[in-house]
Motif scaffolding. Structure first.
Motif, PDB file in Angstrom:
ATOM      1  N   LEU A 249       0.822  -1.220   0.000  1.00  0.00           N
ATOM      2  CA  LEU A 249       0.000   0.000   0.000  1.00  0.00           C
ATOM      3  C   LEU A 249       0.846   1.255   0.000  1.00  0.00           C
ATOM      4  O   LEU A 249       0.536   2.234  -0.650  1.00  0.00           O
ATOM      5  CB  LEU A 249      -0.939   0.013   1.217  1.00  0.00           C
ATOM      6  CG  LEU A 249      -2.120  -0.955   1.148  1.00  0.00           C
ATOM      7  CD1 LEU A 249      -2.993  -0.797   2.380  1.00  0.00           C
ATOM      8  CD2 LEU A 249      -2.954  -0.730  -0.116  1.00  0.00           C
TER       9      LEU A 249
ATOM     10  N   THR B 163       0.910  -6.002   2.978  1.00  0.00           N
ATOM     11  CA  THR B 163       1.349  -4.749   3.583  1.00  0.00           C
ATOM     12  C   THR B 163       1.688  -4.912   5.059  1.00  0.00           C
ATOM     13  O   THR B 163       1.327  -5.916   5.678  1.00  0.00           O
ATOM     14  CB  THR B 163       0.244  -3.686   3.435  1.00  0.00           C
ATOM     15  OG1 THR B 163       0.650  -2.510   4.092  1.00  0.00           O
ATOM     16  CG2 THR B 163      -1.062  -4.159   4.029  1.00  0.00           C
ATOM     17  N   SER B 164       2.373  -3.920   5.611  1.00  0.00           N
ATOM     18  CA  SER B 164       2.701  -3.941   7.032  1.00  0.00           C
ATOM     19  C   SER B 164       1.536  -3.393   7.860  1.00  0.00           C
ATOM     20  O   SER B 164       1.443  -3.612   9.055  1.00  0.00           O
ATOM     21  CB  SER B 164       3.919  -3.052   7.307  1.00  0.00           C
ATOM     22  OG  SER B 164       5.014  -3.519   6.588  1.00  0.00           O
ATOM     23  N   SER B 165       0.680  -2.621   7.194  1.00  0.00           N
ATOM     24  CA  SER B 165      -0.394  -1.947   7.924  1.00  0.00           C
ATOM     25  C   SER B 165      -1.497  -2.909   8.342  1.00  0.00           C
ATOM     26  O   SER B 165      -1.869  -3.788   7.569  1.00  0.00           O
ATOM     27  CB  SER B 165      -0.984  -0.854   7.033  1.00  0.00           C
ATOM     28  OG  SER B 165      -2.242  -0.490   7.516  1.00  0.00           O
ATOM     29  N   ASN B 166      -1.953  -2.723   9.552  1.00  0.00           N
ATOM     30  CA  ASN B 166      -3.174  -3.448   9.914  1.00  0.00           C
ATOM     31  C   ASN B 166      -4.253  -2.448  10.338  1.00  0.00           C
ATOM     32  O   ASN B 166      -5.088  -2.715  11.165  1.00  0.00           O
ATOM     33  CB  ASN B 166      -2.911  -4.475  11.019  1.00  0.00           C
ATOM     34  CG  ASN B 166      -2.492  -3.825  12.313  1.00  0.00           C
ATOM     35  OD1 ASN B 166      -2.114  -2.656  12.314  1.00  0.00           O
ATOM     36  ND2 ASN B 166      -2.547  -4.566  13.406  1.00  0.00           N
ATOM     37  N   GLU B 167      -4.152  -1.262   9.728  1.00  0.00           N
ATOM     38  CA  GLU B 167      -5.164  -0.229   9.988  1.00  0.00           C
ATOM     39  C   GLU B 167      -6.494  -0.682   9.400  1.00  0.00           C
ATOM     40  O   GLU B 167      -6.565  -1.136   8.251  1.00  0.00           O
ATOM     41  CB  GLU B 167      -4.752   1.092   9.310  1.00  0.00           C
ATOM     42  CG  GLU B 167      -3.596   1.805   9.948  1.00  0.00           C
ATOM     43  CD  GLU B 167      -3.996   2.602  11.184  1.00  0.00           C
ATOM     44  OE1 GLU B 167      -5.184   2.985  11.272  1.00  0.00           O
ATOM     45  OE2 GLU B 167      -3.135   2.822  12.048  1.00  0.00           O
TER      46      GLU B 167
ATOM     47  N   ASP C 157      -7.463   0.987   6.140  1.00  0.00           N
ATOM     48  CA  ASP C 157      -6.777   0.476   4.946  1.00  0.00           C
ATOM     49  C   ASP C 157      -7.465  -0.780   4.436  1.00  0.00           C
ATOM     50  O   ASP C 157      -7.651  -0.959   3.225  1.00  0.00           O
ATOM     51  CB  ASP C 157      -5.309   0.162   5.280  1.00  0.00           C
ATOM     52  CG  ASP C 157      -4.446   1.421   5.244  1.00  0.00           C
ATOM     53  OD1 ASP C 157      -4.918   2.427   4.675  1.00  0.00           O
ATOM     54  OD2 ASP C 157      -3.330   1.386   5.779  1.00  0.00           O
TER      55      ASP C 157
ATOM     56  N   ARG D  82      -1.357  -9.338   5.995  1.00  0.00           N
ATOM     57  CA  ARG D  82      -0.426  -8.479   6.713  1.00  0.00           C
ATOM     58  C   ARG D  82       0.918  -9.194   6.804  1.00  0.00           C
ATOM     59  O   ARG D  82       0.990 -10.346   7.229  1.00  0.00           O
ATOM     60  CB  ARG D  82      -0.953  -8.182   8.107  1.00  0.00           C
ATOM     61  CG  ARG D  82      -0.248  -7.000   8.701  1.00  0.00           C
ATOM     62  CD  ARG D  82      -0.704  -6.746  10.104  1.00  0.00           C
ATOM     63  NE  ARG D  82       0.108  -5.679  10.672  1.00  0.00           N
ATOM     64  CZ  ARG D  82       0.418  -5.600  11.936  1.00  0.00           C
ATOM     65  NH1 ARG D  82       0.010  -6.510  12.782  1.00  0.00           N
ATOM     66  NH2 ARG D  82       1.162  -4.607  12.362  1.00  0.00           N
TER      67      ARG D  82
END
Lengths: 714, 144
Positions: B65, B94-98, B101, B115
């Motif tokens: 992302l 992606t690294s995000s776990n928002e 997102d 993730r």
């Protein structure tokens, strides 16, 4: 300065005034000062006019009958009512006829010019007739007018067919009276006076007839005034006086006062009683019922008695009327006192100003405002009285300075004076000296037209300066608050961006660290000794711990941002499901867990789950080294508040550090002893705070811990 | 199966290396095409004139992302808007776990959201399963 800026700040254009016109007061004719034109007296006026009209018609009939029946047809009974009595001469009858017509015309159609002209020329004609006849007597002449219409053949008469001197006088006076019966006040008054004089002349004759004294109705050598002539003149006199009863001399009789009432009642009595009594006495004496002396005594006695009775009767009526008047006056005084008290007590500056805007009256509130004695204020112009600083702008005082040109108070008062329009709740600002410094004061004022004969305006001023200031302060505070809110929102946004990049960017290098150390072990493991492998393992573990720390930190920061969805939350069920999860993950651990049934609250289910998870997981974790491990979840009464608690018999903690428990990344135990990042209790605290509650802990090293939390009813 | 292409959109060279290694470890020998930012990825898929050689289309795109120039969500939006690539399987890696997102990705039609684990073994396992699933198990859309 009462500047335009200020006026605009209040949302009101200069000159924009709210007007309340009083429709009842279309014209500004002041009410009559003495209240003469009341309903009652106008009825009286119309009655009088009717009587006047009837009198005129009666005289027209009498004179017409005498002229036609008596003289044209020659009926002597109509010429004189009884044989031997004086006759109504043709000239007299004609004069009376013309006078009566003149009176009738003046009464019925006073507005029309032609009828007025006819009426006046008739009156003038008769006056001339009267004067000529009188002149005949005075100069012993014969002008030949006596037999102009009909020849009087009465034997023994000195001047046959000539009206008696009385009649000549009465004709002159009545004619002149009718001539004067219009126009200015003094003309009218003299007309009425002439009418009264004519009536008096006729009255003398009537009295003579009543008392049987021929000298009163006729000078012996000449013809006398006939009975019907005398009555006709009386009627005409009455008619003349009643034509305009509300003007001239007649106001004495027709006015509303006690004097008017008394006069109205007494005049007929004064005229009628002596006449009636005299007639009675004369009749009795003629019949020989009593002697002259007895007659006189009877007359006097009856006269006194009847007048006394009448007087008593009238006095009583007057007294009643007076009582009613006094009562009305008292009621008026009381209502005035009430109004005055109200006026004094209202916290609104109330002033009455005259046409020159000078203060006539003012209430205590206004006096207090000025800070000067009343005597010094009365007579000053409004602005000077109140101490408006603009009244010093010009040596001529209030209303002459430049700023006074747009002073809404002044303009509104002037407008009300001029047009009668009331101005309601107008806002205006004026400068005053208050506590030694110049201060702009805000007024909300109204002007009201007063229904007094003089042009006066009631000016009510409400001092709303404090209100305005408070409003301004609130507005200012709001602005500051809005600014704070905006700053806070910006900070939140920044924080969000920050945590986003933290979550994304900090993790990537960690993955490289752990990844490549793993690659090292996998690819070059054979070339590394145990210590090197141990170090690589430490790198990997640290990386993972760091990753966990990042996750926990993000979770904590998200707690503050997440929106609250308050619903009914079953705490018991939540605790059960958390415990079940723990047991599933570590089936080998046997922990005695007691969860109170039916605990519930209002709150955000997701957040409360996070808090409970942390608390129960902690308890699970710290009971790892005791036997037998026990955990209890319940609710208790803490100083009248519901306190939920999670209790364990685990490692416990030192109460000295109780305040550090809930700070993020604070740990009371060695990481070797119990794992964890030190974020759990900080998370719990944040969740509870977001629910408006408190969280605290009790415990002792080696003796277990109890974590309590309260939730505000949301 | 060997001629099926995998497109990796990733700007971090270390992650690229680790992904390649993980694929190799899982015995997935398919050709890995790497795009280092959003523009490169779009250029590859849609071509400069908005066209692309059908033979060069990947069976799956692994999309990060956070990318330079054009970010992953924008790349996804444009791909989904294009005629040719609107059905292309896209896995967000992606690294995000928002939460937002994830929601945005699925909203734009991502087929999967993974993730990246920090632990390499877990990462390698994730890559292995992805490869297995998208290259072997999954039937690609009929366009291909």
């Amino acid at each position: 300065m009462a500047t335009t800026k200020n006026a605009n700040a209040s949302g009101q254009k200069p000159g924009a005034v709210v007007e309340r016109s009083n429709t009842e007061r279309g014209t500004h004719e002041p009410l009559l000062p003495h209240g003469l034109k009341t309903k009652g007296s106008s009825r009286l006026v119309s009655r009088c006019k009717t009587v006047s009209r009837i009198a005129a018609i009666a005289v027209i009939l009498i004179a017409g009958i005498v002229l036609f029946g008596g003289w044209l047809l020659g009926n002597p009974g109509l010429q004189s009512l009884a044989p031997g009595l004086p006759k109504m001469t043709p000239n007299t009858a004609l004069g009376l006829f013309l006078l009566a017509v003149s009176l009738f015309l003046q009464n019925s159609l006073p507005q029309q010019r032609r009828t007025g002209w006819i009426a006046r020329s008739f009156a003038a004609l008769v006056t001339v007739l009267g004067v000529l006849t009188a002149a005949e007597y005075l100069f012993r002449a014969n002008l030949g007018i006596d037999g102009l219409l009909f020849k009087d053949l009465t034997a023994g008469a000195t001047y046959p067919g000539r009206p008696s001197p009385h009649t000549a006088l009465a004709l002159t006076l009545t004619g002149a009276s009718l001539l004067f019966l219009g126009g200015r006040r003094w003309v009218l008054t003299s007309g009425q006076a002439l009418g009264i004089a004519a009536g008096f002349v006729a009255l003398v004759a009537v009295v003579g007839y009543v008392h049987g004294s021929s000298i009163f109705y006729g000078v012996t050598t000449y013809t006398g005034m006939a009975v019907h002539t005398a009555l006709s003149f009386l009627l005409l006199s009455l008619g003349i006086l009643l034509v305009q009863p509300d003007q001239g001399l007649m106001t004495v009789i027709t006015n509303d006062s006690a004097a008017g009432v008394l006069t109205r009642r007494l005049v007929p009595a004064i005229v009628a009683i002596p006449l009636l009594l005299g007639a009675l006495r004369a009749w009795g004496e003629r019949k020989g019922l009593y002697t002259t002396e007895f007659g006189l005594a009877l007359h006097a006695t009856l006269y006194v008695a009847i007048l006394a009775l009448l007087l008593g009767f009238f006095a009583r009526g007057l007294e009643r009327q007076e009582a009613r008047r006094r009562q009305a006056e008292r009621a008026l005084r009381e209502s005035e006192a009430h109004l005055w008290a109200i006026l004094q007590s209202v916290p609104i500056l109330t002033l009455v100003v005259d046409a020159d805007r000078r203060v006539l009256e003012l209430n205590d509130t206004a006096v207090d405002f000025t800070g000067k004695p009343v005597t010094e204020i009365v007579g000053l112009r409004g602005g000077e009285a109140l101490g408006c600083l603009h009244s010093l702008d010009d040596p001529r005082g209030c209303g002459f300075g430049t700023a006074c040109q747009i002073c809404q108070v002044r303009l509104a008062v002037l407008d009300t004076l001029e047009t009668g329009k009331n101005h309601y709740k107008v806002e205006w600002h004026l400068p005053f000296t208050r506590n030694g410094k110049v201060e702009e004061m805000t007024f909300l004022f109204s002007t009201t037209w007063l229904p007094t004969p003089e042009r006066e305006v009631l000016l009510c001023i409400d001092d709303i300066t404090d209100l305005k200031e408070a409003e301004m302060e609130v507005r200012q505070l709001n602005k500051v608050l809005e600014q704070h809110a905006a700053e806070l929102e910006a900070a939140n946004k920044e924080l969000e961006t920050f945590s986003y990049s933290v979550s994304h960017d900090l993790r990537a290098p960690l993955r490289s660290m752990t990844g490549f150390s793993q690659v090292l072990v996998e690819d070059y493991g054979s070339q590394l000794d145990e210590t090197a492998k141990q170090y690589l393992k430490r790198i990997q573990e640290s990386g993972e711990l760091m990753s966990q720390l990042i996750d926990d930190m993000l979770q904590l920061s998200r707690l503050t941002q997440a929106e609250m969805h308050v619903t009914h939350v079953d705490i018991s069920a939540l605790a059960q499901s958390i415990v079940a999860e723990l047991r599933r993950n570590e089936p080998e651990r046997l922990v005695d867990i007691k969860i109170e049934e039916g605990i519930s609250c209002q709150g955000d289910n997701r957040l409360l789950r996070q808090a409970l998870e942390n608390l129960i997981e902690n308890a699970w974790k710290f009971t790892g080294k005791v036997l037998p491990p026990r955990i209890e979840v319940g609710v208790t009464n803490h100083n009248g508040e519901l306190a939920y608690f999670v209790r364990d018999n685990g490692a416990g903690f030192d109460m000295t550090y109780a305040d550090k428990l809930f700070k993020p990344f604070q740990r009371l135990h060695e990481a070797e002893e119990f794992s964890g990042t030190g974020i759990g209790l900080a998370t719990v605290q944040r969740v509870i705070h977001r629910h408006g509650g408190r969280v605290w802990a009790e415990g002792a090293v080696g003796n277990g811990a109890t974590f309590y939390f309260t939730l505000n009813s949301l | 199966m060997q001629n099926k292409l995998i497109l990796l959109v990733e700007d971090n060279p270390n992650d690229i290396l680790l992904t390649e290694r993980a694929l190799k470890k899982a015995n997935i020998a398919n050709k890995l095409i790497v795009a280092r930012d959003g523009v490169e990825a779009l250029d590859y898929l849609l071509g400069k004139e908005g066209k692309c050689d059908p033979d060069k289309l990947p069976v799956v795109m692994l999309l990060d992302l956070k990318l330079p120039k054009i970010d992953g969500l924008e790349v996804l939006r444009r791909i989904r808007a294009s005629e040719r690539c609107r059905l292309l399987p896209v896995v967000i890696l992606t690294s995000s776990n928002e939460e937002k997102d994830m929601i945005a990705s699925y909203d734009l039609g991502a087929n999967s959201y993974v993730r990246k684990p920090v632990n390499f073994n877990e990462f390698a396992e994730a890559i292995r399963q992805l490869g297995l699933y998208w290259l072997v198990l999954n039937e690609p859309p009929p366009v291909f």
